[in-house]
Write a protein that holds these residues in place. Structure first.
Motif, PDB file in Angstrom:
ATOM      1  N   ARG A 157      -6.995  -6.852  -2.828  1.00 27.82           N
ATOM      2  CA  ARG A 157      -5.912  -7.480  -2.043  1.00 27.82           C
ATOM      3  C   ARG A 157      -5.004  -8.376  -2.881  1.00 27.82           C
ATOM      4  O   ARG A 157      -3.866  -8.630  -2.487  1.00 27.82           O
ATOM      5  CB  ARG A 157      -6.488  -8.265  -0.862  1.00 27.82           C
ATOM      6  N   LEU A 201      -9.269  -1.984   0.075  1.00 30.66           N
ATOM      7  CA  LEU A 201      -8.111  -2.863   0.247  1.00 30.66           C
ATOM      8  C   LEU A 201      -8.500  -4.329   0.144  1.00 30.66           C
ATOM      9  O   LEU A 201      -7.749  -5.143  -0.402  1.00 30.66           O
ATOM     10  CB  LEU A 201      -7.423  -2.579   1.581  1.00 30.66           C
ATOM     11  N   VAL A 230       0.838  -1.194   0.000  1.00 30.63           N
ATOM     12  CA  VAL A 230       0.000   0.000   0.000  1.00 30.63           C
ATOM     13  C   VAL A 230       0.877   1.249   0.000  1.00 30.63           C
ATOM     14  O   VAL A 230       1.657   1.473   0.936  1.00 30.63           O
ATOM     15  CB  VAL A 230      -0.956   0.013   1.216  1.00 30.63           C
TER      16      VAL A 230
END
Length: 199
Positions: A102, A98, A4
């Motif tokens: 993923r 997220l 991230v």
């Protein structure tokens, strides 16, 4: 699990342009500001709570952003109360983003106050978008309804550009040509793809 990258930058630095460049390279981008605008738009999730805090700042078209800005800018307690309404909902959207992506090797989380509000703790790496102060001011003052005093109020809520650059893992320049900025984005993507941090 995705790495991230937190993307940030002060007002008028060109962060939206840079976020679009990441998207064009196939990197999913979570735009915190866009989520807030949706939740403050017509029928938005946040309207009733905001109206309760600041009567008369919402209507059929959603939040009157100018009126809400007048209500909270320069009033720290009012701003904190508003943030307590907005930030938890944005966090829910971020977590959902997220989860959705993923399986991707890299995702970008675009958050204007990444350093100021502690969001840097929830990302693996950080990138700041930066331009010379004169260019920043010129860009911002072209916006409808913007003035020097309003710009100074907004700057007062943000960590200075030099401090952001010192704290960031990457700096993306937006004071030169668009191609220079695009090249910087590509270099960062390559560096992140080659990193095993956050995995």
């Amino acid at each position: 699990m995705s790495l991230v990258l937190g993307l940030t930058g002060s007002i008028g630095m060109g962060k939206s342009t840079v976020a679009a460049m990441f998207r064009k390279q196939g990197v999913p981008v979570f735009d915190a500001d866009a989520e807030v605008r949706r939740m403050q738009g017509p029928g938005g999730l946040l309207l009733s709570a905001i109206e309760k805090l600041h009567p008369g700042t919402t209507g059929l078209q959603g939040v009157d952003r100018a009126a809400l800005g007048r209500a909270v800018l320069g009033d720290q307690p009012a701003l904190r109360r508003l943030e307590k309404v907005i930030h938890p909902e944005v966090e829910k959207k971020r977590r959902a983003f997220l989860r959705r992506y993923r399986a991707r090797p890299l995702v970008v989380v675009d958050v204007p106050l990444l350093f100021e509000k502690g969001g840097w703790r929830r990302v693996d790496l950080t990138a700041v978008v930066s331009a010379p102060a004169w260019k920043q001011s010129a860009r911002v003052l072209e916006r409808p309804g913007m003035s020097w005093s309003r710009l100074e109020q907004v700057r007062g809520l943000q960590l200075g550009d030099a401090a952001k650059r010192r704290r960031a893992d990457f700096v993306i320049p937006t004071g030169g040509t668009r191609q220079e900025t695009r090249d910087a984005v590509r270099r960062i993507i390559a560096a992140c793809m080659g990193s095993d941090r956050g995995r």
